[in-house]
Design an enzyme around this catalytic site. Structure first.
Site, PDB file in Angstrom:
ATOM      1  CB  SER A   7      41.230  25.988 -69.091  1.00  0.00           C
ATOM      2  OG  SER A   7      42.603  26.187 -68.922  1.00  0.00           O
ATOM      3  CG  ASP A  12      40.885  31.849 -63.572  1.00  0.00           C
ATOM      4  OD1 ASP A  12      42.099  31.701 -63.322  1.00  0.00           O
ATOM      5  OD2 ASP A  12      40.344  31.435 -64.611  1.00  0.00           O
ATOM      6  CG  HIS A  31      42.161  28.130 -64.377  1.00  0.00           C
ATOM      7  ND1 HIS A  31      41.614  29.002 -65.290  1.00  0.00           N
ATOM      8  CD2 HIS A  31      42.624  27.070 -65.100  1.00  0.00           C
ATOM      9  CE1 HIS A  31      41.739  28.506 -66.507  1.00  0.00           C
ATOM     10  NE2 HIS A  31      42.346  27.339 -66.416  1.00  0.00           N
TER      11      HIS A  31
END
Length: 395
Positions: free
Chosen positions: A174, A339, A372
């Site tokens: 991320s 995601d 995610h």
């Protein structure tokens, strides 16, 4: 090399591993450290930090050639506590403990792993709650907006302090992945491999919108006081709770939510009021309450802005291939099909731009329901791929 993995998702992948402290694959008890830097740091905003501290942890040993160092960059609400546990709080495992340790995919019997906390954080590095040397009071709203580029420069100084001229790898998921990518651009000769996991080359308008709603929740909280709430002895907890609830929704996939919560009623029947009818409501409220008890609102504002501002192609007319031409590292790019916040097509943009520059790239796309947050989970295929990649890094 580009490939996909699909198939059954293991039960072990459904929750972050909670290894017992005696686990032989744990790095064991760890100590957080701080490095102080008195040389001013010029920031991308034009502001300058006269001095600062970075909190960090290390696992494993740096070899004689100083060639086995791996920098792990963390995401929005994590810290330098990547693996192991604190002696006084053995339940507080590092956020990537399932990945980092002796015999684990990032094997600390082979690699020297550095977990660094970014500037502006609320977990030990200099941030808004730190003392402003010019006033003797907490920085509060006066703490400058920091960027991914600024974090990389601060990390480079930490690497110098640790005697690391070149990292064997820089990795993250991320927001951490954005740092891993930026390292290859800011210091192309100081990183051999970059592992970019669950990332995007820049945020979409929708992602920026989610961040702005979260910021507005904080800034319109009556206890925010323009960012100077420390001196008032209050915390904008209501705003933080809402911000966390918004964020948490985007970290999970619909399938993961349905599997874990479905439409289960907490009280057994509808209450016909505005209490917590559904388990998912209770879960979000719990997450928001917990988050507001330990995270700093000024940090949240700045970290989400750093996410919004990240765009390596901005200075190249939007051409990502031109932006990534500076990179010299080999890459592993990993995405997860569920995601929807940083969807696989965003990772493929990075892969295409790197291939356009004839860089060495491996791409892994995993069909896993974790959303995610899947980059934090213990999926056997994901971990096997990381293990194989690290095993092939020559030291």
């Amino acid at each position: 090399m580009i490939f996909q993995l699909a198939g059954a998702y293991t039960n072990a992948a459904k929750e972050i591993s909670l290894n017992a402290p005696h686990d032989p694959t744990s790095v064991g008890a760890v100590l957080a450290q701080k490095a102080r830097f008195d040389a001013p740091l010029a920031l991308r905003s034009g502001a300058t930090l006269p001095s600062y501290e970075l909190a960090y942890e290390t696992y494993g040993k740096l070899n004689a050639a100083r060639s086995n160092a791996v920098l792990v960059c963390h995401a929005l609400n994590a810290s330098h506590h990547v693996a192991g546990f604190y002696e006084e709080e053995k339940s507080n495992l590092g956020w990537w403990d399932n990945l980092v340790g002796p015999g684990k995919p990032l094997d600390t019997s082979r690699f020297f792993v550095v977990g660094s906390n970014y500037l502006g954080s609320c977990f030990g590095s200099t941030g808004p709650a730190s003392t402003n040397p010019a006033t003797g009071k907490p920085w509060g709203a006066d703490f400058p907006v920091v960027t991914v580029e600024d974090w990389v420069e601060a990390q480079a100084r930490l690497a110098d302090r640790l005697g690391i001229e070149r990292f064997a790898a820089v990795m993250g998921g991320s927001l951490g992945a954005m740092q891993a990518l930026q390292w290859t651009l800011s210091h192309p000769d100081r990183v051999r491999h970059s592992l970019v996991i669950a990332a995007a080359p820049k945020l979409s308008a929708q992602n920026i919108a989610f961040n702005e709603v979260a910021r507005q929740a904080i800034m319109t909280d009556p206890d925010f006081h323009g960012g100077h709430y420390y001196e008032k002895g209050v915390v904008p907890a209501r705003g933080l709770r809402i911000a966390r609830m918004i964020g948490h929704i985007t970290y999970l996939s619909n399938d993961a939510m349905m599997e874990k919560f479905g439409r289960v009623l907490r009280r057994g029947s509808l209450g016909f009021d505005f209490g917590t009818d559904f388990e998912i409501e209770s879960y979000l409220r719990y997450q928001g309450e917990k988050f507001s008890s330990y995270f700093d609102a000024n940090t949240y504002l700045r970290i989400t802005k750093a996410l919004d501002y990240f765009d390596p192609a901005a200075d190249f007319g939007g051409d990502l291939a031109k932006a990534l031409a500076r990179a010299r590292a080999a890459f592993l790019v990993v995405s997860f099909k569920s995601d929807w916040r940083f969807a696989p097509e965003r990772s493929r943009e990075i892969v295409r731009a790197l291939l356009d520059n004839r860089r060495i790239v491996s791409y892994l796309e995993i069909d896993a329901p974790g959303g995610h947050d899947a980059f934090l989970l213990e999926d056997r295929r994901y971990h096997a791929a990381l293990r194989a990649y690290f095993a092939n890094i020559e030291l």
